[in-house]
Write an enzyme that holds these catalytic residues in place. Structure first.
Site, PDB file in Angstrom:
ATOM      1  N   LYS A 154      79.483  38.011 -12.879  1.00  0.00           N
ATOM      2  CA  LYS A 154      79.676  39.363 -12.332  1.00  0.00           C
ATOM      3  C   LYS A 154      79.042  39.493 -10.952  1.00  0.00           C
ATOM      4  O   LYS A 154      79.664  40.033 -10.028  1.00  0.00           O
ATOM      5  CB  LYS A 154      79.061  40.380 -13.300  1.00  0.00           C
ATOM      6  CG  LYS A 154      79.043  41.810 -12.807  1.00  0.00           C
ATOM      7  CD  LYS A 154      78.614  42.757 -13.911  1.00  0.00           C
ATOM      8  CE  LYS A 154      77.405  42.255 -14.646  1.00  0.00           C
ATOM      9  NZ  LYS A 154      76.233  42.043 -13.784  1.00  0.00           N
ATOM     10  N   THR A 183      78.395  37.043  -8.894  1.00  0.00           N
ATOM     11  CA  THR A 183      79.145  36.167  -7.994  1.00  0.00           C
ATOM     12  C   THR A 183      80.421  36.848  -7.505  1.00  0.00           C
ATOM     13  O   THR A 183      80.779  36.760  -6.324  1.00  0.00           O
ATOM     14  CB  THR A 183      79.494  34.852  -8.718  1.00  0.00           C
ATOM     15  OG1 THR A 183      78.323  34.347  -9.352  1.00  0.00           O
ATOM     16  CG2 THR A 183      80.021  33.815  -7.760  1.00  0.00           C
ATOM     17  N   ARG A 204      71.043  44.669  -8.350  1.00  0.00           N
ATOM     18  CA  ARG A 204      69.714  44.839  -8.939  1.00  0.00           C
ATOM     19  C   ARG A 204      68.836  43.633  -8.624  1.00  0.00           C
ATOM     20  O   ARG A 204      69.331  42.531  -8.411  1.00  0.00           O
ATOM     21  CB  ARG A 204      69.831  44.982 -10.464  1.00  0.00           C
ATOM     22  CG  ARG A 204      70.507  46.252 -10.922  1.00  0.00           C
ATOM     23  CD  ARG A 204      70.800  46.206 -12.406  1.00  0.00           C
ATOM     24  NE  ARG A 204      71.776  45.176 -12.708  1.00  0.00           N
ATOM     25  CZ  ARG A 204      72.009  44.697 -13.922  1.00  0.00           C
ATOM     26  NH1 ARG A 204      71.324  45.157 -14.952  1.00  0.00           N
ATOM     27  NH2 ARG A 204      72.928  43.771 -14.111  1.00  0.00           N
ATOM     28  N   LYS A 260      69.044  32.803 -18.796  1.00  0.00           N
ATOM     29  CA  LYS A 260      70.191  33.090 -17.945  1.00  0.00           C
ATOM     30  C   LYS A 260      70.041  32.553 -16.527  1.00  0.00           C
ATOM     31  O   LYS A 260      71.015  32.302 -15.830  1.00  0.00           O
ATOM     32  CB  LYS A 260      70.403  34.614 -17.912  1.00  0.00           C
ATOM     33  CG  LYS A 260      71.686  35.066 -17.254  1.00  0.00           C
ATOM     34  CD  LYS A 260      71.887  36.553 -17.500  1.00  0.00           C
ATOM     35  CE  LYS A 260      73.105  37.066 -16.757  1.00  0.00           C
ATOM     36  NZ  LYS A 260      72.881  37.168 -15.321  1.00  0.00           N
ATOM     37  N   ALA A 279      70.830  46.285 -18.733  1.00  0.00           N
ATOM     38  CA  ALA A 279      71.856  47.197 -19.246  1.00  0.00           C
ATOM     39  C   ALA A 279      71.854  47.288 -20.763  1.00  0.00           C
ATOM     40  O   ALA A 279      72.365  48.245 -21.325  1.00  0.00           O
ATOM     41  CB  ALA A 279      73.229  46.761 -18.762  1.00  0.00           C
ATOM     42  N   PHE A 329      76.382  43.725 -17.712  1.00  0.00           N
ATOM     43  CA  PHE A 329      77.127  43.338 -18.915  1.00  0.00           C
ATOM     44  C   PHE A 329      78.512  43.995 -18.980  1.00  0.00           C
ATOM     45  O   PHE A 329      79.143  44.181 -17.959  1.00  0.00           O
ATOM     46  CB  PHE A 329      76.304  43.620 -20.173  1.00  0.00           C
ATOM     47  CG  PHE A 329      74.996  42.876 -20.202  1.00  0.00           C
ATOM     48  CD1 PHE A 329      74.962  41.496 -20.055  1.00  0.00           C
ATOM     49  CD2 PHE A 329      73.791  43.539 -20.363  1.00  0.00           C
ATOM     50  CE1 PHE A 329      73.758  40.795 -20.073  1.00  0.00           C
ATOM     51  CE2 PHE A 329      72.589  42.852 -20.379  1.00  0.00           C
ATOM     52  CZ  PHE A 329      72.570  41.480 -20.234  1.00  0.00           C
ATOM     53  N   PHE A 383      87.200  28.991 -13.364  1.00  0.00           N
ATOM     54  CA  PHE A 383      86.380  27.794 -13.473  1.00  0.00           C
ATOM     55  C   PHE A 383      87.276  26.566 -13.268  1.00  0.00           C
ATOM     56  O   PHE A 383      88.494  26.628 -13.476  1.00  0.00           O
ATOM     57  CB  PHE A 383      85.719  27.720 -14.846  1.00  0.00           C
ATOM     58  CG  PHE A 383      84.583  28.685 -15.049  1.00  0.00           C
ATOM     59  CD1 PHE A 383      83.475  28.326 -15.805  1.00  0.00           C
ATOM     60  CD2 PHE A 383      84.607  29.964 -14.488  1.00  0.00           C
ATOM     61  CE1 PHE A 383      82.421  29.214 -16.003  1.00  0.00           C
ATOM     62  CE2 PHE A 383      83.565  30.847 -14.680  1.00  0.00           C
ATOM     63  CZ  PHE A 383      82.467  30.470 -15.442  1.00  0.00           C
ATOM     64  N   TRP A 394      83.565  31.231  -5.844  1.00  0.00           N
ATOM     65  CA  TRP A 394      82.461  30.286  -6.063  1.00  0.00           C
ATOM     66  C   TRP A 394      82.665  29.029  -5.221  1.00  0.00           C
ATOM     67  O   TRP A 394      81.733  28.534  -4.601  1.00  0.00           O
ATOM     68  CB  TRP A 394      82.366  29.921  -7.549  1.00  0.00           C
ATOM     69  CG  TRP A 394      81.091  29.229  -7.931  1.00  0.00           C
ATOM     70  CD1 TRP A 394      79.950  29.791  -8.418  1.00  0.00           C
ATOM     71  CD2 TRP A 394      80.821  27.813  -7.839  1.00  0.00           C
ATOM     72  NE1 TRP A 394      78.986  28.830  -8.639  1.00  0.00           N
ATOM     73  CE2 TRP A 394      79.493  27.603  -8.291  1.00  0.00           C
ATOM     74  CE3 TRP A 394      81.567  26.714  -7.423  1.00  0.00           C
ATOM     75  CZ2 TRP A 394      78.904  26.343  -8.344  1.00  0.00           C
ATOM     76  CZ3 TRP A 394      80.978  25.443  -7.463  1.00  0.00           C
ATOM     77  CH2 TRP A 394      79.660  25.265  -7.927  1.00  0.00           C
TER      78      TRP A 394
END
Length: 726
Positions: free
Chosen positions: A177, A179, A201, A212, A431, A462, A550, A579
């Site tokens: 998210k 990214t 954030r 994470k 969140a 999220f 991906f 990415w």
């Protein structure tokens, strides 16, 4: 040699600085071994004398496409010239860079990708080099997206637009998210010449060192400098920790002092004689006024008035204010405090929360000014007295001190993406256990700066059921802002999980179902994506699905997801390759967002604040999560009754629920139905302005896994380079 001792480093930097100022020297070229690159050395070279383009300034200009105002490595330029002679065009080609490192590698990757090539880098000593090359050669190449470089572009949106970025129900790995947020603003500003700002954030060090990892984005869609972003930054979370724990200490200290001293002794200590003068502080005068005692001379209070003034009579069993720490530490979930003899037998069970779950963090994210923040800090309820009335930070006399600790934290931190587009980093509430959005202040400042027709892309943590719901029902109510678009982030990987794929575990290799084409799993899992789109539509805002691609995703899988998303009511659905390609890989997404923002929307809140607390919880459970009904524990029912009697019933709801499922059970994927949502406890964040139900066994202090991220994080003592953060 591979690295320099500090004294050698100082000599080299000193010599570079001398050459910078020598008018007879027109350029400086550095010859360093692979492991000797240091930011101190590379950035010591003046950009205008930087022959090889190694400084951050020149590399940043190159990434942004400003090739006329930057120095480019002659080696990189020569490679590009030779390639164009040999193959005419590298557009759509795969280029493997072997043996390159540092600034040369960065320059080559940037130049090649701007020409439409897919790149991969590795060293000669890379283990299993041949197999990695084979994987690279078998990867699909996604079509390059056109981008606009016209400087006189007139936006179609005639007002600043705000887009919100939730995602589908994620795997434990996250779905990119942040990214996507970075890729989108890079596409808008660096490629379409539309003013934009990202509002993110600040990451907690809990997940950074836990499971994470960081939250700076990834690949060619990152916030820089990434290390500072993911670590202490400007210390906002530390300020919150200090303020939170000062208040926690004040609560327990006040109970102790009241239990061991008479009214007279308390009064003499709370209002001491200083240099022969006895007077109330301003916060004590405010307390007297709230008590209905209209006196300013400490010597005129009656015994009854003194007793009312000095005694808060806190009921220890009702204390809701917990200490916090910005570390995942499961052994602090339940503790006993006050066991030393000096605390005279006053001990109680307590707990630590993670720092970003503090109400002070929520206040920072929702406040609109210093005055507003100070008022909110004073309203924070820490416990009830023995008559059932709320006790606040203002009653404890600590409001001013909290405001002093937070005076710098209220300022958003300005950073940038790899392509030089601006980013505000501010606040960092989770969140799942808080409201999960970046700050109102950052959004409002950014909207002012982007001007008419600009975009502010602000993230929500999220899924749409978690961060987005709270963004609309809590943050938008506070800010008064109306969002233009929801950008919903999805991945083929997460959809396969929701379609019945095997468990995804952080630190473990993905099963073959996630790395090989499986259209049935994808189709079955799209039920979760459809539900997330429906949740967004409850609020009347158009939805654009951003499919974060991906390398293992097939064309057929990507096409299937986009088709189902559009059939399910999304305004558009776009595959994104930011990415690997930076902003260029998100241009199509940016174009879709601009079109969606130009549509009229019928934004509305999910519930009326005047409804009873229980009914508001039920609406969220049924309409957003898909629950059949809710079930309140006796503790939750008692708390709701107390808050309603105390006049807090008209506040919005901030559900603390797992982010790994639409239900309260993390293992239930897809779109669970027919479940009863258990509410185990209810808390009140009065300063932040919401009621805070805890769903099921939700914990406000995460724990460390068997193999945390910190195993991979290290510091090179010679170059001071941080390794292993991502």
């Amino acid at each position: 040699q591979t690295s320099f001792p500090p004294f050698i480093l100082s000599i080299i930097v000193g010599e570079i600085l001398r050459l910078n100022e020598d008018p007879t020297v027109h350029g400086v070229a550095l010859h360093l071994s692979e492991n000797a690159y240091s930011n101190k050395i590379l950035n010591a070279v003046k950009p205008e004398k930087d022959v090889d383009g190694v400084s951050d300034v020149n590399l940043g200009r190159l990434v942004r496409g400003d090739t006329y105002n930057c120095s480019i490595s002659p080696t990189a330029s020569a490679v590009m010239e030779l390639l164009e002679k040999l193959v005419k065009t590298v557009d759509g080609k795969k280029v493997l860079l072997v043996g390159t490192c540092g600034p040369l590698e960065a320059s080559l990757q940037c130049l090649l990708q701007r020409k439409g090539a897919m790149t991969m880098s590795c060293q000669w000593k890379t283990q299993q080099l041949q197999s990695k090359v084979n994987i690279f050669l078998s990867m699909p190449i996604w079509p390059a997206h056109a981008f606009c470089t016209t400087s006189c572009h007139t936006p179609r949106v005639h007002r600043a637009a705000q887009t919100n970025h939730p995602q589908i129900t994620p795997t434990p790995l996250g779905e990119g998210k942040s990214t996507v947020t970075i890729g989108l603003v890079q596409a808008l500003t660096a490629h379409l010449n539309v003013n934009s700002f990202a509002c993110l954030r600040q990451p907690s060090q809990g997940p950074t060192f836990g499971v994470k990892g960081g939250a700076a984005g990834g690949g060619y869609a990152q916030v820089i400098p990434m290390e500072e972003f993911n670590l202490h930054l400007t210390g906002d979370i530390h300020a919150i920790t200090a303020a939170n724990n000062l208040l926690a200490a004040a609560v327990d200290a006040r109970i102790l002092h009241e239990s061991t001293q008479s009214d007279k002794a308390l009064y003499n200590r709370l209002v001491p004689v200083v240099n022969g003068v006895r007077e109330f502080s301003s916060i004590q005068l405010a307390r007297l006024k709230r008590l209905g005692i209209n006196k300013t001379d400490p010597g005129t209070l009656t015994a009854d008035e003194i007793s009312k003034f000095v005694r808060l009579d806190i009921d220890p069993s009702t204390i809701t204010w917990q200490r916090v720490l910005d570390t995942n530490d499961r052994f602090l979930r339940k503790i006993t405090i006050g066991q030393a003899n000096t605390e005279k037998g006053f001990f109680r069970q307590a707990q630590f929360d993670i720092a970003v779950a503090s109400e002070i963090m929520a206040i920072l994210a929702l406040t609109t000014s210093l005055a507003d923040m100070k008022e909110r800090l004073g309203k924070m309820v820490v416990a009830n007295d023995k008559n059932g009335q709320p006790v606040t930070a203002e009653d404890l006399g600590v409001t001013g001190a909290l405001a002093v600790l937070m005076k710098d934290a209220i300022k958003p931190t300005l950073m940038q993406t790899l392509e030089g587009t601006p980013v505000f980093v501010h606040a960092g509430p989770f969140a799942n256990i808080a409201h999960g959005n970046s700050s109102v202040l950052a959004d409002k400042i950014a909207l002012k700066l982007v001007g008419e027709g600009g975009f502010v892309v602000t993230e929500a943590g999220f899924g749409a059921d978690i961060g987005m719901e709270k963004f609309f029902n809590i943050k938008c109510r506070t800010s008064g802002l109306v969002p233009s678009v929801v950008v919903l982030v999805a991945t083929v990987r997460a959809l396969k999980m929701h379609g019945g794929g095997p468990n995804v575990t952080a630190g473990a290799p993905l099963k073959k179902e996630y790395t090989e084409e499986n259209l049935q799993l994808v189709a079955d899992g799209c039920c979760n994506l459809q539900k997330q789109i429906q949740i967004a539509q409850l609020f009347g805002v158009p939805v654009v699905v951003a499919l974060n691609v991906f390398k293992t995703d097939s064309h057929a899988e990507v096409d299937l997801v986009c088709e189902i998303a559009k059939q399910s009511g999304a305004f558009d659905a776009v595959p994104c390759n930011h990415w690997s390609a930076g902003g260029r890989g998100a241009v199509e997404l940016a174009q879709a967002v601009r079109k969606a923002a130009s549509q009229e929307n019928s934004f509305k809140y999910l519930y009326n604040l005047e409804l009873p607390i229980i009914e508001k919880i039920r609406i969220i459970a049924q309409k957003v999560y898909g629950a059949e009904d809710i079930e309140l524990s006796p503790v939750a029912q008692s708390q709701i009754s107390r808050y309603s009697k105390q006049g807090f019933g008209n506040l919005p709801i901030c559900m603390a629920k797992t982010h790994l499922s639409l239900s309260h059970q993390p293992e239930r994927k897809g779109v669970p139905t027919g479940f009863i949502l258990p509410i185990s406890d209810v808390r009140a964040s009065i300063g932040a302005g919401f009621i805070y139900p805890l769903v099921g066994t939700m914990s406000t202090m995460p724990g460390l896994p068997t193999r945390p991220c910190f195993y991979d994080i290290d510091l090179d003592p010679d170059t001071e380079q941080v390794k292993g953060l991502f």
